[in-house]
Design an enzyme around this catalytic site. Structure first.
Site, mmCIF file in Angstrom:
data_model
loop_
_atom_site.group_PDB
_atom_site.id
_atom_site.type_symbol
_atom_site.label_atom_id
_atom_site.label_comp_id
_atom_site.label_asym_id
_atom_site.label_seq_id
_atom_site.Cartn_x
_atom_site.Cartn_y
_atom_site.Cartn_z
ATOM 1 N N CYS A 37 8.842 12.768 6.515
ATOM 2 C CA CYS A 37 8.823 12.513 5.078
ATOM 3 C C CYS A 37 8.515 11.056 4.773
ATOM 4 C CB CYS A 37 10.158 12.887 4.451
ATOM 5 S SG CYS A 37 10.631 14.577 4.789
ATOM 6 N N ASP A 39 10.452 8.423 5.440
ATOM 7 C CA ASP A 39 11.571 7.480 5.407
ATOM 8 C C ASP A 39 12.795 7.966 6.178
ATOM 9 O OD1 ASP A 39 11.952 9.301 3.339
ATOM 10 O OD2 ASP A 39 11.483 7.824 1.790
ATOM 11 N N CYS A 63 9.263 2.922 2.791
ATOM 12 C CA CYS A 63 8.534 2.012 1.911
ATOM 13 C C CYS A 63 9.441 0.873 1.447
ATOM 14 C CB CYS A 63 7.994 2.782 0.717
ATOM 15 S SG CYS A 63 9.296 3.434 -0.324
ATOM 16 N N CYS A 106 14.258 7.248 -3.067
ATOM 17 C CA CYS A 106 14.749 6.203 -2.162
ATOM 18 C C CYS A 106 16.216 5.904 -2.443
ATOM 19 C CB CYS A 106 13.944 4.914 -2.330
ATOM 20 S SG CYS A 106 12.219 5.100 -1.883
#
Lengths: 126, 331, 406
Positions: A37, A39, A63, A106
Site C-alpha cells: 500500500c 506505507d 510519503c 496517513c
C-alpha cells in the site's frame, strides 16, 4: 502537491527516529500498514512505572505525510498515560499537520500505530 | 476566461478550440442515457451541425427555424421542442451575418420546459456582453482565436449538473471531461486575451460600430447590394451582404487582388460553391446568397480601410456593369 | 546551467520548446506575421497560413519517412490515439469487434479501448515480459479472425523500452489486421521509416520533441489505404478526418521541432546516452537498486530505477531540487503504484520505490553529477527512516510477514 510547513518541518527534521529492542518488557511495538500500500509505520513506546510513556521512537516507510504523522505522534505521546495516548484521534493529527483529504489515511495509520503499540505492551504485561 | 463570460473558473473545460468544444457538447450530451433528443437552430456553425448530423440512432435532432432576419423567436423554439427534447442549442451570434439571438429569453423558455440549454458564443464573446450566469444557460462554447487569443484553444463552460460524457479518453485532465496534456501557453494566451477583451469590450465595440455604420452607409449607394439581416440586432463588427448578379468567389478574388481580405462567410466552408446554409435558412434566394461577402472588422482596422473597400467594390461592380452592357449591345 | 534549480529531468513528461521553435512560432501569431486562418480561401492571409501548414506537414513527414499527404494534424497524441482507435473500430465494425493491445500502453490508448468495450467491442490486453517487451508469439496467439486492430506503443513513456514494431507490423500485415502505433515518445529518439514499416496508423506529439503543447499528428497510411471514421466534425478540415481550425503557429512549431530532430538526432542521442550511462554508473553500486525495463532495447534518454525500501513520493520530496517523476501514484486517492511496473511483474514495494529520470537536450554533465549526489544522500536518509530497510538488514524476508492491508 504542496505540503504544509509543519509536514515539511517534520519531514526535514524527523523527531525521535530509532528503535528499541522489542523484546524488552517495558517496550510496546506497533507496526501497521503494508509495503504493497506504500506505507508501513513502526511506532515503539517505552513505558515507565505508573503507566506513563517515557519515550517513543518511530521508523516509517511512506510519503512525507506518513513520516510527519508518525514523527508528530512520538512527540505527543511522550509523558502521556497509556489511556491518554490511546485517546489521540487521527483528526487531531490531520488538523495539526493540515493534511489534505488524500492524505488523511496517513493520520489514520498513525492512530492505528499507537493503539497497536499500547496493545502490544499490555499483552506483554498480562 | 471565466470572468469574461460571468462563469466560475471550475465550470471551464479547456479544449483545442471551439470546434472541439461544440463536438464535446453535442456528442457528450447525446451519449448520456438521459438524453435522446436535441434541438438546434438551422443557422448554427458547422461544428454544431455536423456532429449533430453524425449522431445516428442514439439521439434524434430537430432543427429550429429562423425568421428572414436570421432570428430564432420564442415561438419557433416552442414549436421545435417535443416532450422528450433534452437539450436546446442556439448560438449567441452568427458567424456569417453577425445576428445576435435573445439567448436569455430562449434559455428561459428551455428552462421552464426542463430542457438544458447550450449557446455557442464563439463569435459573440469579446464583441458583446456575454453572461453565462445572467443568461441562465447550462453550457457555452468560447473560442480563443476569435478574440485575439491564439489558435488552438477554446472552452466549453458547463453547469456541473449537465449530463455530459467525455469524448477524448486517456487522462483525468479538465475534470475528467477532456483528456490530453493541457496546451498551457495557448490557454494562458486565451486567458490574457479574454481579460483584455473584457476590459476593452466597450471601446472595441464602439470602434467596430463606427466602421460598420460607415460601410453600410456607403453600401446604400449600390442598388445591387443587399445587407443581410439589416433589421436584426447584429455584432458591431460584422456585415454580410449580397451583390446581385455576382458570384461570391469571383468578387472575393477581385477584392483580394486589390489588397482586401474578406470572405464569403465561414472560413470553414471556404472554397465551397454551395450557398450558405445560414442565408438559405433565412430565405435568401440562392442567386443572391452565392454573391455573399462577409466583412468582419477588428480593432486594428480604420475608416480608411472602409473607404478603400467601398472604392474597390464600386470599381468591380461598375466594370462588371459596363461589360454586361457591352455584351448586351453586341448581341 | 547546473546552478539553475530545480534541474529538469522529466523530458518524457514534456520538453521545453526549443528557442528556435518558439521564435518561428512567434512570427505566425500577430498582425505583422502570418496569422490567417488556413481554411480561408479568399485572401492571401489564408493562403500564406495554408502554405506554412503544408511546409510543416512536409517536415513532420520527413522525420518519419511518410508522405505529407499521410499526416493529419490533431490537438495532440491523446487525440491522435483516440482518432486512430475509435476511427478504425467504428469504420470497420462490420469486419469484427476485437482489438489487441498491451497493458503497458499509455492511458490515451487504454482508456479509449475501455470506452470501446462499453460500446460492445472486445479488447485483449497483453502482458509484457518482465523486461517490458512483448513476446511476439503471445501476440500472434491473441489474434483472431475478428481482430480488426492491434495497437502497440513504440516507446514506453515510463520505462523507455522500444517494442519491435517492424516485426509486429509483419505479423499484422500477414493477417490483414490494421496496426496502430502510439509513437508519442519516439520521434527524434529512435529512427522511424514508415515507408518500410508495415504500420497503418501512428500517433505523434510535438511537446515531447521540443515543440509546443496542443498539437500532434496522426499518420494515416495511403497505400494500402486505411479508412477512419472522423471523431471531430464541423468543416471537414484535414481531408475530412479531423475538423477544427488548424492552429497555424502550433503546427509550424511542430514542423520546426521535427526538422531540428531530423538534423540533430544522431549527435544528440549519443550525447544523451553518455549522460544516462554516467547517471547509472553513479548509482548502480548502491544496495538494492534495480533498473525497470530492458536496459538495451531502450531510448537513450530514459532510465527508470527502483530504490528498494524507499517510498517514491517521499523520495521525490527529498529531491525537490530535481524535477523527476515517480511511478508511485500515491498522490491519487487510489494509492496504486504504477500499472506499467506492475504489468512487468514488479512487486508492489519496488513499484512504489521507482523513479523515472528522463534526460534531454538541455541536460548537462553537472546536472547529472548533482543528481547522483543528491539521490544517494536522500536514499540513505530515507532508508535510515525505513522499518523495511531495518528488516532487510536483519535478514527478515518481507514476504514472510502477514501485512494488514488497509
Amino acid at each position: 502537491m504542496a505540503y504544509s510547513e509543519k509536514v515539511l518541518d517534520h519531514y526535514e527534521n524527523p523527531r525521535n527516529v530509532g528503535s528499541f529492542s522489542k523484546d524488552e518488557i517495558n517496550v510496546g511495538t506497533g507496526m501497521v500498514g503494508a509495503p504493497a500500500c506504500g506505507d508501513v509505520m513502526r511506532l515503539q513506546i517505552k513505558v515507565g512505572d505508573g503507566g506513563v510513556i517515557e519515550d517513543a521512537v518511530f521508523k516509517t516507510y511512506g510519503c512525507g505525510s506518513a513520516i510527519a504523522s508518525s514523527s508528530l505522534l512520538t512527540e505527543w505521546v511522550k509523558g502521556k498515560t497509556l489511556d491518554e495516548a490511546r485517546a489521540i484521534k487521527n483528526t487531531e493529527i490531520a488538523e495539526e499537520l493540515a493534511l489534505p483529504p488524500v492524505k488523511i489515511h496517513c493520520s489514520v495509520l498513525a492512530e492505528d500505530a499507537i493503539n497497536a503499540a499500547v496493545e502490544d505492551y499490555m499483552q506483554k504485561r498480562s | 476566461m471565466a470572468d469574461l463570460v460571468d462563469a466560475h473558473p471550475d465550470q471551464v473545460v479547456f479544449t483545442s478550440g471551439g470546434t472541439e468544444a461544440n463536438n464535446l457538447l453535442v456528442k457528450g450530451v447525446a451519449a448520456s442515457p438521459d438524453i435522446s433528443r436535441i434541438a438546434i437552430s438551422k443557422v448554427e456553425h458547422m461544428s454544431m451541425l455536423e456532429p449533430a448530423a453524425a449522431l445516428g440512432d442514439t439521439c434524434a435532432v430537430d432543427y429550429i427555424a429562423v425568421d428572414s432576419d436570421g432570428r430564432v423567436s420564442g415561438q419557433a423554439l416552442q414549436q421545435a421542442v417535443r416532450p422528450d427534447t433534452g437539450l436546446v442549442s442556439v448560438m449567441s451570434a452568427n458567424n456569417e451575418t453577425g445576428v445576435i439571438q435573445d439567448v436569455q429569453s430562449l434559455a428561459e423558455i428551455a428552462r421552464s420546459n426542463n430542457i438544458w440549454f447550450h449557446t455557442d458564443a464563439s463569435q459573440a464573446a469579446g464583441k458583446i456582453n456575454v453572461s453565462f450566469s445572467d443568461w441562465g444557460v447550462h453550457a457555452m462554447t468560447v473560442s480563443s482565436h476569435k478574440l485575439y487569443g491564439p489558435l488552438g484553444a477554446g472552452a466549453l463552460v458547463v453547469d456541473k449538473r449537465l449530463p455530459l460524457q467525455a469524448q477524448l479518453h486517456g487522462g483525468v485532465q479538465e475534470h475528467r471531461l477532456r483528456a490530453g496534456t493541457e496546451n498551457v501557453p495557448a490557454i494562458a494566451g486565451f486567458g490574457v486575451a479574454a481579460e483584455l477583451a473584457k476590459r476593452e469590450l466597450t471601446e472595441r465595440a464602439l470602434h467596430a460600430r463606427k466602421l460598420r455604420d460607415a460601410l453600410e452607409q456607403g453600401l446604400v449607394h449600390f442598388p445591387s447590394v443587399t445587407v443581410f439581416a439589416r433589421e436584426a440586432e447584429r455584432l458591431p463588427n460584422t456585415v454580410q451582404f449580397g451583390v446581385q448578379g455576382f458570384d461570391g468567389e469571383t468578387l472575393l478574388m477581385q477584392l483580394d487582388r486589390m489588397g482586401i481580405a474578406v470572405s464569403s462567410g465561414s472560413a470553414c466552408t471556404s472554397g465551397k460553391t454551395e450557398p450558405s446554409h445560414v442565408l438559405r435558412a433565412m430565405g435568401v434566394p440562392a442567386a443572391l446568397a452565392l454573391g455573399s461577402v462577409r466583412v468582419s472588422f477588428g480593432k486594428d482596422n480604420t475608416l480608411a480601410d472602409v473607404e478603400q473597400l467601398l472604392k474597390a467594390l464600386g470599381e468591380i461592380i461598375n466594370a462588371m456593369k459596363s461589360s454586361a452592357v457591352m455584351m448586351a449591345a453586341s448581341v | 546551467m547546473s546552478e539553475k534549480h530545480p534541474i529538469y529531468l522529466d523530458y518524457s513528461a514534456t520538453t521545453p520548446v526549443d528557442k528556435r521553435v518558439a521564435d518561428k512560432m512567434c512570427s505566425y501569431l500577430t498582425l505583422d506575421g502570418v496569422f490567417g486562418n488556413p481554411a480561408s480561401r479568399s485572401h492571401a492571409f489564408g493562403w500564406d497560413a495554408e502554405a506554412a501548414v503544408e511546409e510543416a506537414r512536409k517536415q513532420v513527414a520527413a522525420l518519419v519517412g511518410a508522405n505529407p499527404k499521410e499526416i493529419v494534424f490533431t490537438s495532440g497524441a491523446t487525440e491522435s490515439d483516440n482518432l486512430a482507435i475509435k476511427g478504425v473500430a467504428h469504420f470497420y465494425r462490420k469486419s469484427g469487434k476485437h482489438i489487441v493491445t498491451c497493458k503497458t500502453e499509455h492511458k490515451a490508448v487504454l482508456d479509449t479501448c475501455r470506452q470501446l468495450e462499453r460500446e460492445g467491442y472486445e479488447v485483449t490486453y497483453l502482458d509484457p515480459e518482465q523486461n517490458g517487451l512483448l513476446d511476439l508469439g503471445k501476440l500472434e496467439d491473441a489474434l483472431r479472425d475478428d481482430t480488426i486492430l492491434v495497437s502497440i506503443m513504440h516507446v514506453n513513456n515510463e520505462i523507455g523500452v522500444i517494442q519491435d514494431i517492424a516485426a509486429i507490423g509483419e505479423i499484422c500485415r500477414s493477417r490483414k489486421i490494421l496496426f496502430h502505433v502510439d509513437a508519442a515518445q519516439s520521434p527524434g529518439k529512435v529512427s522511424i521509416n514508415l515507408d518500410e514499416l508495415k504500420v497503418d496508423l501512428m500517433s505523434f506529439s510535438a511537446h515531447k520533441v521540443y515543440g509546443p503543447k496542443g498539437v500532434g499528428a496522426l499518420y494515416v497510411q495511403r497505400k494500402p489505404r486505411v479508412r477512419l471514421e472522423a471523431q471531430m466534425h464541423g468543416g471537414g478540415h484535414e481531408r475530412g478526418m479531423r475538423s477544427g481550425t488548424l492552429a497555424t503557429h502550433q503546427i509550424v512549431g511542430m514542423g520546426e521541432a521535427f526538422r531540428i530532430a531530423s538534423e540533430e538526432m544522431e549527435e544528440e542521442n549519443k550525447r544523451i546516452l553518455s549522460l544516462r550511462n554516467r547517471l547509472w554508473e553513479g548509482l548502480k553500486d548502491m544496495e538494492e537498486v534495480y533498473v525497470n525495463g530492458d536496459i538495451d532495447q531502450r531510448i537513450p534518454g530514459n532510465i527508470n530505477i527502483s530504490f528498494n525500501f524507499v517510498e517514491g513520493e517521499s523520495l521525490l520530496m527529498a529531491l525537490k531540487d530535481l524535477a523527476i517523476s515517480s511511478g508511485s501514484a500515491c498522490t491519487s486517492a487510489s494509492l496504486e503504484p504504477s500499472y506499467v511496473l506492475r504489468a512487468l511483474g514488479r512487486n508492489d514495494e519496488l513499484a512504489h520505490s521507482s523513479i523515472r529520470f528522463s534526460i534531454g537536450r538541455f541536460t548537462t554533465e553537472q546536472d547529472i553529477d548533482y543528481t547522483i549526489d543528491h539521490v544517494r544522500t536522500a536514499v540513505n536518509k530515507l532508508r535510515e527512516l525505513s522499518p523495511l530497510w531495518d528488516m532487510y538488514k536483519d535478514g527478515i524476508d518481507l514476504d514472510s510477514i502477514e501485512w494488514a492491508a488497509h
